[in-house]
Structure formats: structure tokens, C-alpha cells
Scaffold this motif. Sequence first.
Motif, PDB file in Angstrom:
ATOM      1  N   GLY A   1      -3.171  -2.869  10.507  1.00  0.00           N
ATOM      2  CA  GLY A   1      -3.788  -1.564  10.336  1.00  0.00           C
ATOM      3  C   GLY A   1      -3.455  -0.986   8.974  1.00  0.00           C
ATOM      4  O   GLY A   1      -2.831  -1.636   8.138  1.00  0.00           O
ATOM      5  N   ALA A   2      -3.891   0.239   8.770  1.00  0.00           N
ATOM      6  CA  ALA A   2      -3.614   0.956   7.527  1.00  0.00           C
ATOM      7  C   ALA A   2      -3.583   2.440   7.853  1.00  0.00           C
ATOM      8  O   ALA A   2      -4.205   2.886   8.815  1.00  0.00           O
TER       9      ALA A   2
ATOM     10  N   VAL B   1      -1.117 -13.152  -1.854  1.00  0.00           N
ATOM     11  CA  VAL B   1      -0.675 -12.299  -2.950  1.00  0.00           C
ATOM     12  C   VAL B   1       0.793 -11.912  -2.784  1.00  0.00           C
ATOM     13  O   VAL B   1       1.552 -11.890  -3.755  1.00  0.00           O
ATOM     14  N   PHE B   2       1.213 -11.632  -1.561  1.00  0.00           N
ATOM     15  CA  PHE B   2       2.597 -11.255  -1.278  1.00  0.00           C
ATOM     16  C   PHE B   2       3.165 -12.189  -0.216  1.00  0.00           C
ATOM     17  O   PHE B   2       2.450 -12.631   0.677  1.00  0.00           O
ATOM     18  N   THR B   3       4.444 -12.451  -0.328  1.00  0.00           N
ATOM     19  CA  THR B   3       5.147 -13.145   0.742  1.00  0.00           C
ATOM     20  C   THR B   3       6.315 -12.261   1.153  1.00  0.00           C
ATOM     21  O   THR B   3       6.692 -11.335   0.443  1.00  0.00           O
ATOM     22  N   SER B   4       6.870 -12.570   2.287  1.00  0.00           N
ATOM     23  CA  SER B   4       8.003 -11.792   2.781  1.00  0.00           C
ATOM     24  C   SER B   4       9.112 -12.757   3.182  1.00  0.00           C
ATOM     25  O   SER B   4       8.948 -13.978   3.141  1.00  0.00           O
TER      26      SER B   4
ATOM     27  N   LEU C   1      -0.531  -2.342   6.704  1.00  0.00           N
ATOM     28  CA  LEU C   1       0.333  -2.911   7.729  1.00  0.00           C
ATOM     29  C   LEU C   1      -0.121  -4.326   8.072  1.00  0.00           C
ATOM     30  O   LEU C   1      -1.284  -4.540   8.429  1.00  0.00           O
ATOM     31  N   PHE C   2       0.811  -5.278   7.961  1.00  0.00           N
ATOM     32  CA  PHE C   2       0.527  -6.691   8.192  1.00  0.00           C
ATOM     33  C   PHE C   2       1.537  -7.291   9.164  1.00  0.00           C
ATOM     34  O   PHE C   2       2.590  -6.717   9.402  1.00  0.00           O
TER      35      PHE C   2
ATOM     36  N   ASN D   1       6.671  -7.471  11.325  1.00  0.00           N
ATOM     37  CA  ASN D   1       5.817  -6.464  10.702  1.00  0.00           C
ATOM     38  C   ASN D   1       6.196  -6.285   9.235  1.00  0.00           C
ATOM     39  O   ASN D   1       7.384  -6.263   8.895  1.00  0.00           O
ATOM     40  N   VAL D   2       5.182  -6.155   8.382  1.00  0.00           N
ATOM     41  CA  VAL D   2       5.384  -5.937   6.950  1.00  0.00           C
ATOM     42  C   VAL D   2       4.502  -4.767   6.530  1.00  0.00           C
ATOM     43  O   VAL D   2       3.335  -4.698   6.913  1.00  0.00           O
ATOM     44  N   THR D   3       5.063  -3.852   5.746  1.00  0.00           N
ATOM     45  CA  THR D   3       4.313  -2.705   5.240  1.00  0.00           C
ATOM     46  C   THR D   3       4.322  -2.730   3.720  1.00  0.00           C
ATOM     47  O   THR D   3       5.378  -2.852   3.106  1.00  0.00           O
ATOM     48  N   ILE D   4       3.152  -2.611   3.132  1.00  0.00           N
ATOM     49  CA  ILE D   4       3.017  -2.463   1.686  1.00  0.00           C
ATOM     50  C   ILE D   4       2.568  -1.031   1.441  1.00  0.00           C
ATOM     51  O   ILE D   4       1.552  -0.594   1.984  1.00  0.00           O
ATOM     52  N   SER D   5       3.336  -0.297   0.638  1.00  0.00           N
ATOM     53  CA  SER D   5       3.063   1.121   0.393  1.00  0.00           C
ATOM     54  C   SER D   5       2.574   1.340  -1.026  1.00  0.00           C
ATOM     55  O   SER D   5       3.139   0.795  -1.978  1.00  0.00           O
ATOM     56  N   LEU D   6       1.527   2.153  -1.155  1.00  0.00           N
ATOM     57  CA  LEU D   6       0.963   2.504  -2.452  1.00  0.00           C
ATOM     58  C   LEU D   6       0.959   4.023  -2.584  1.00  0.00           C
ATOM     59  O   LEU D   6       0.344   4.722  -1.777  1.00  0.00           O
ATOM     60  N   ASP D   7       1.640   4.535  -3.605  1.00  0.00           N
ATOM     61  CA  ASP D   7       1.704   5.974  -3.822  1.00  0.00           C
ATOM     62  C   ASP D   7       0.407   6.505  -4.400  1.00  0.00           C
ATOM     63  O   ASP D   7      -0.272   5.830  -5.180  1.00  0.00           O
ATOM     64  N   ASP D   8       0.086   7.731  -4.047  1.00  0.00           N
ATOM     65  CA  ASP D   8      -1.060   8.479  -4.578  1.00  0.00           C
ATOM     66  C   ASP D   8      -2.359   7.674  -4.572  1.00  0.00           C
ATOM     67  O   ASP D   8      -2.936   7.399  -5.627  1.00  0.00           O
ATOM     68  N   PRO D   9      -2.851   7.310  -3.392  1.00  0.00           N
ATOM     69  CA  PRO D   9      -4.095   6.542  -3.332  1.00  0.00           C
ATOM     70  C   PRO D   9      -5.284   7.364  -3.821  1.00  0.00           C
ATOM     71  O   PRO D   9      -5.301   8.591  -3.708  1.00  0.00           O
ATOM     72  N   GLN D  10      -6.266   6.664  -4.365  1.00  0.00           N
ATOM     73  CA  GLN D  10      -7.492   7.329  -4.809  1.00  0.00           C
ATOM     74  C   GLN D  10      -8.231   7.843  -3.578  1.00  0.00           C
ATOM     75  O   GLN D  10      -8.398   7.116  -2.605  1.00  0.00           O
ATOM     76  N   GLU D  11      -8.664   9.084  -3.631  1.00  0.00           N
ATOM     77  CA  GLU D  11      -9.344   9.668  -2.482  1.00  0.00           C
ATOM     78  C   GLU D  11     -10.809   9.895  -2.777  1.00  0.00           C
ATOM     79  O   GLU D  11     -11.157  10.124  -3.933  1.00  0.00           O
TER      80      GLU D  11
END
Length: 73
Positions: A58-59, A45-48, A8-9, A16-26
Motif C-alpha cells: 500500500g501507500a 531498485v532497493f533491497t533490504s 509500503l512493500f 514489511n519495508v517502508t520507503i518514505s519520501l518527504d514533501d511529496p508533490q501534490e
Amino acid sequence: MTKRLELLFTNEGGKNVTISLDDPQEPVSAEAVSETMDLIIANNVFTSYHGALVQKRGARVVDRQVQQIEVAL
């Protein structure tokens, strides 16, 4: 059940901007996530739509469980 890591950025426009990553390493390391978010911001790295990412908000790891319901067709 699926898991997703959400970073969360806030961008330059204050949105607010959210970058989502599936199946994170645990297990997910708070320190590694924070360092990665710092790198994303520092290297643009990313722009919006409202500009570059400028601040971490946060995350979180989101668990999602889907149960199919069979219906007559």
C-alpha cells in the motif's frame, strides 16, 4: 506541518519495508504511485536486509504537525 509519502512493500523474507519520501508533490496520484512502486519492484531498485522487494502492501500520505512548547531553561 510536514507531509511524507510512505510506500509500503513486502520483501523476499516476508518482512514489511517502508520507503518514505518527504514533501511529496501534490496532489498525489494513486495511479502514479502504483506505477512507480511496480517499477521499483520490477527493477530491484532497493533491497533490504531480508532481500528484494517483491510485493506492494500500500501507500499513504502522513501529515505531521509539530508544536513547540517553550520551557524555562
